[in-house]
Design a protein around this motif. Structure first.
Motif, PDB file in Angstrom:
ATOM      1  N   ILE A 199      28.961 -11.561 -35.694  1.00  0.00           N
ATOM      2  CA  ILE A 199      27.701 -10.804 -35.712  1.00  0.00           C
ATOM      3  C   ILE A 199      27.844  -9.421 -35.082  1.00  0.00           C
ATOM      4  CG2 ILE A 199      26.175 -12.801 -35.818  1.00  0.00           C
ATOM      5  CD1 ILE A 199      25.901 -12.558 -32.740  1.00  0.00           C
ATOM      6  N   SER A 251      27.145  -6.280 -38.616  1.00  0.00           N
ATOM      7  CA  SER A 251      26.600  -6.944 -39.792  1.00  0.00           C
ATOM      8  C   SER A 251      25.760  -5.954 -40.576  1.00  0.00           C
ATOM      9  CB  SER A 251      25.804  -8.182 -39.383  1.00  0.00           C
ATOM     10  OG  SER A 251      24.894  -7.843 -38.372  1.00  0.00           O
ATOM     11  N   GLN A 262      17.685  -4.088 -33.559  1.00  0.00           N
ATOM     12  CA  GLN A 262      17.908  -3.076 -32.518  1.00  0.00           C
ATOM     13  C   GLN A 262      16.783  -3.093 -31.493  1.00  0.00           C
ATOM     14  OE1 GLN A 262      18.377   0.531 -35.008  1.00  0.00           O
ATOM     15  NE2 GLN A 262      20.410   0.696 -34.090  1.00  0.00           N
ATOM     16  N   GLU A 294      15.443  -0.148 -29.172  1.00  0.00           N
ATOM     17  CA  GLU A 294      15.655   1.272 -28.894  1.00  0.00           C
ATOM     18  C   GLU A 294      14.468   1.826 -28.113  1.00  0.00           C
ATOM     19  OE1 GLU A 294      18.268   3.469 -31.864  1.00  0.00           O
ATOM     20  OE2 GLU A 294      16.729   2.631 -33.162  1.00  0.00           O
ATOM     21  N   TRP A 331      26.131  -0.538 -26.153  1.00  0.00           N
ATOM     22  CA  TRP A 331      24.841   0.164 -25.980  1.00  0.00           C
ATOM     23  C   TRP A 331      25.125   1.669 -25.930  1.00  0.00           C
ATOM     24  CZ3 TRP A 331      20.977  -2.568 -22.204  1.00  0.00           C
ATOM     25  CH2 TRP A 331      19.702  -2.018 -22.326  1.00  0.00           C
ATOM     26  N   GLU A 386      17.932   8.678 -25.451  1.00  0.00           N
ATOM     27  CA  GLU A 386      17.754   7.492 -26.291  1.00  0.00           C
ATOM     28  C   GLU A 386      18.743   6.376 -25.960  1.00  0.00           C
ATOM     29  OE1 GLU A 386      17.555   7.270 -31.006  1.00  0.00           O
ATOM     30  OE2 GLU A 386      19.606   7.207 -30.257  1.00  0.00           O
ATOM     31  N   GLY A 430      21.976  -3.115 -29.835  1.00  0.00           N
ATOM     32  CA  GLY A 430      21.772  -4.158 -30.844  1.00  0.00           C
ATOM     33  C   GLY A 430      21.616  -5.516 -30.174  1.00  0.00           C
ATOM     34  N   ARG A 459      24.609  -7.778 -30.811  1.00  0.00           N
ATOM     35  CA  ARG A 459      25.810  -7.476 -30.006  1.00  0.00           C
ATOM     36  C   ARG A 459      25.673  -8.028 -28.592  1.00  0.00           C
ATOM     37  NH1 ARG A 459      28.370  -1.716 -31.895  1.00  0.00           N
ATOM     38  NH2 ARG A 459      28.429  -2.364 -34.069  1.00  0.00           N
TER      39      ARG A 459
HETATM   40  N1  GAP Z   1      19.248   5.433 -33.035  1.00  0.00           N
HETATM   41  C1  GAP Z   1      20.598   5.509 -32.667  1.00  0.00           C
HETATM   42  C2  GAP Z   1      21.443   4.459 -33.259  1.00  0.00           C
HETATM   43  O1  GAP Z   1      21.005   3.679 -34.096  1.00  0.00           O
HETATM   44  P1  GAP Z   1      23.871   3.498 -33.241  1.00  0.00           P
HETATM   45  O2  GAP Z   1      24.968   3.704 -32.248  1.00  0.00           O
HETATM   46  O3  GAP Z   1      24.172   3.701 -34.665  1.00  0.00           O
HETATM   47  O4  GAP Z   1      22.695   4.451 -32.754  1.00  0.00           O
HETATM   48  C3  GAP Z   1      22.780   1.630 -31.809  1.00  0.00           C
HETATM   49  O5  GAP Z   1      23.283   2.045 -33.050  1.00  0.00           O
HETATM   50  C4  GAP Z   1      23.239   0.226 -31.487  1.00  0.00           C
HETATM   51  O6  GAP Z   1      22.885  -0.655 -32.549  1.00  0.00           O
HETATM   52  C5  GAP Z   1      24.730   0.079 -31.339  1.00  0.00           C
HETATM   53  O7  GAP Z   1      25.169   0.430 -30.043  1.00  0.00           O
HETATM   54  C6  GAP Z   1      24.921  -1.402 -31.600  1.00  0.00           C
HETATM   55  O8  GAP Z   1      24.607  -2.160 -30.446  1.00  0.00           O
HETATM   56  C7  GAP Z   1      23.869  -1.675 -32.660  1.00  0.00           C
HETATM   57  N2  GAP Z   1      24.450  -1.654 -34.019  1.00  0.00           N
HETATM   58  C8  GAP Z   1      24.716  -0.557 -34.776  1.00  0.00           C
HETATM   59  N3  GAP Z   1      25.233  -0.917 -35.966  1.00  0.00           N
HETATM   60  C9  GAP Z   1      25.290  -2.266 -35.970  1.00  0.00           C
HETATM   61  C10 GAP Z   1      25.725  -3.246 -36.925  1.00  0.00           C
HETATM   62  N4  GAP Z   1      26.166  -2.902 -38.135  1.00  0.00           N
HETATM   63  N5  GAP Z   1      25.655  -4.556 -36.587  1.00  0.00           N
HETATM   64  C11 GAP Z   1      25.180  -4.922 -35.372  1.00  0.00           C
HETATM   65  N6  GAP Z   1      24.755  -4.047 -34.444  1.00  0.00           N
HETATM   66  C12 GAP Z   1      24.800  -2.740 -34.721  1.00  0.00           C
END
Ligand code: GAP
Length: 543
Positions: free
Chosen positions: A287, A290, A295, A297, A365, A403, A407, A410
């Motif tokens: 996971i 995925s 999220q 946020e 994060w 910001e 996830g 995660r």
């Molecule tokens: N608004 C900013 C943003 O979305 P990001 O680093 O692309 O930033 C934030 O995403 C968090 O979302 C990541 O640190 C991760 O914990 C989670 N995340 C991003 N893509 C993911 C994915 N494909 N699957 C699971 N969790 C993901």
């Protein structure tokens, strides 16, 4: 109870993804989506225990981030927003990963996860060979020669997908390549590169990881990761919309609504928890990455002249300490500061909190200082001012933002990884066995207490246990179990991370005080407690 075991020396049991995935499936935490149809890559279902654990993570975050703070409010925005949102935010033009296709196998790879290396061999120049042999015979050992005596030749290329041992895999493939082709000479150490670093001609020489043969990989191209859909009865270009790839834009687009309807003053935050969707080229590591995920946020709006670096650091510290409050150990957490030259032009700084997963140290994060970019973009695109009026200075300006974005899935994986252990324990007959234990914080454990009558055929024990179970159930997720020997029942609870088991035994009924045996998951120690003491413990630990 005497049937329990006592801790012995913990067996060295490295946490492997196979063990974790096995436990998650066996105990109903996580299933593959659409499993009866062969699964659907990048999508997962959370079973009864998983749904509870995930909800607890969300609830803890919401309680700490929103309800227990005076400067953050929560919202919930729609998953499908006006397509112009994603044009203004830059996602339509730029939310892409570099993609490489294998034309033969039809496999697709993320270019920055596909590594390659030149196979170079070093041989003695022909004009020095006779002298070299002569000297070797004379001295009984090969002479050390300077590089000038050698010639270097590129004999081919090898490729491997990103993993814990990409480098080693490339080395092995290079040795194998040389052996199979019967190439003489010594392999020269190489530096691996990803395929975005290969020029057009080199790409055609790099073997596809799927076929092992060169010639089928395409040069990298940008692949937009937003899922498209159509809204309304028309399915032409005019009805195209997107599933949101992040929840953040909901907070920016509703910024004015929140300011106008709530008595918020800078600095303040708007938080949201919700599903996001990304058409990841290579979803992987269970996971961790995925295509549908959740999220949490928060956009923290600050004055344009505020000391953003200070606020940024405060939020990083807040996030680290929150992760520890739900049980993640300090030893598994670290920071990664994005290099200035790799930041988006509007970004002032981004720090990721990293977690040591079994497959490597990876982002958990991200905490970004985004300046006033997002609100300014939406103001320009919508024609609606996003300025904030500062009562104190009587000035209008577009606030800046910090910001923290994380996830849920995660975090879920991180708590499983950090909590999973297999340890050797010895029972009171001296037998050693392995117990699997999930050391989850009581804050997030899916079951807080298991209520166990010592014997299921003793009405008086069962009645008292059921009464306690009913009472606990009003406030907490609890589990009632009267089947199997008490030691086995403890083991079942250890494996799903239940912090405490309460056993109703004969002392409960026969001795004064109405006490139960309280058994601690981690220490396996037992002590007698009253109902009031049990509730006090839960009140203190489950918040
Ligand atoms: N608004 C900013 C943003 O979305 P990001 O680093 O692309 O930033 C934030 O995403 C968090 O979302 C990541 O640190 C991760 O914990 C989670 N995340 C991003 N893509 C993911 C994915 N494909 N699957 C699971 N969790 C993901």
């Amino acid at each position: 109870m005497s049937d329990d075991t006592t801790p012995a020396t913990p067996a060295p049991a490295p946490v492997s993804m196979d063990n974790l995935v096995g436990l998650a499936k066996r105990r109903g935490f996580i299933f593959q989506s659409s499993e009866i149809y062969g699964g659907f890559n990048g999508f997962f279902d959370y079973g009864p225990l998983g749904a509870e654990l995930k909800k607890n993570i969300r609830d803890c975050w919401w309680a700490d981030m929103v309800r227990r703070r005076d400067d953050v409010v929560g919202i919930e925005t729609s998953i499908i927003m006006h397509p112009k949102v994603w044009e203004a935010s830059g996602h339509v033009a730029g939310f892409s990963d570099p993609l490489v296709d294998c034309k033969v196998s039809k496999q697709r790879y993320r270019a920055d996860q596909l590594f390659w290396a030149e196979v170079v061999v070093k041989t003695l120049k022909p004009e020095h060979q006779a002298a070299f042999q002569e000297m070797t015979v004379q001295h009984g050992t090969a002479p050390a020669l300077s590089m000038d005596y050698y010639e270097f030749k590129t004999v081919g290329y090898v490729s491997a997908l990103e993993s814990e041992r990409t480098d080693a895999e490339l080395q092995e493939k290079a040795a194998e390549f040389k052996r199979k082709k019967g190439i003489r000479g010594e392999l020269v150490p190489f530096t691996m590169k990803d395929i975005t670093e290969a020029d057009f001609e080199t790409v055609s020489l790099i073997p596809s990881p799927a076929t092992g043969e060169p010639g089928s990989l395409t040069p990298p191209r940008a692949f937009n990761m937003m899922f498209q859909t159509n809204v309304g009865a028309m399915t032409d270009g005019s009805s195209v919309a997107y599933l949101r790839p992040e929840t953040a834009q909901g907070m920016f687009v509703d910024f004015k609504n929140v300011v106008d309807t709530n008595r918020v003053k800078l600095p303040f935050g708007i938080a949201q928890i919700g599903k996001s969707f990304r058409n990841e080229i290579t979803p992987r590591n269970f996971i961790f990455r995925s295509r549908e995920f959740e999220q949490m946020e928060m956009e923290y709006f600050i004055h344009e002249d505020a000391d953003w670096a200070k606020v940024h650091e405060e939020w990083i510290v807040w996030c680290e300490s929150w992760l520890k409050s739900i049980g993640l150990p300090d030893s598994h957490l670290s920071r990664y500061t994005h290099p200035k030259e790799k930041l988006a032009f509007y970004s002032r700084g981004t720090v990721d909190i990293m977690f040591k997963y079994p497959f490597g140290v990876q982002e958990l994060w991200g905490i970004a200082a985004r300046g006033s970019y997002d609100l300014t973009q939406h103001a320009d695109a919508s024609g609606k001012s996003q300025e904030y009026f500062d009562e104190a200075t009587k000035k209008k300006f577009v606030p800046h933002v910090i910001e923290p974005a994380v996830g849920v899935d995660r975090i879920f994986l991180a708590v499983l990884c950090a909590g999973y252990a297999e340890e050797a324990v010895t029972d009171d007959k001296g037998n050693t066995e392995t117990r699997t234990v999930l050391r989850l914080s009581p804050r997030i454990a899916p079951v807080k207490v298991a209520v166990l009558p010592l014997l299921k055929n003793k009405e008086v024990l069962v009645a008292r246990a059921q009464a306690l179970h009913k009472k606990l159930q009003k406030r907490y997720a609890v589990f009632y179990d009267e089947t199997a020997a008490i030691g086995r029942r403890y083991r079942r609870q250890d494996e799903i991370g239940t912090p405490w088991c309460v056993t109703i035994d004969f002392d409960t009924i026969e001795k004064p005080g109405d006490t139960f045996t309280l058994r601690d998951r981690d220490t396996m120690q037992q002590r007698r407690v009253t109902e009031a003491e049990l509730f006090a413990l839960l009140e203190e630990q489950v918040y």
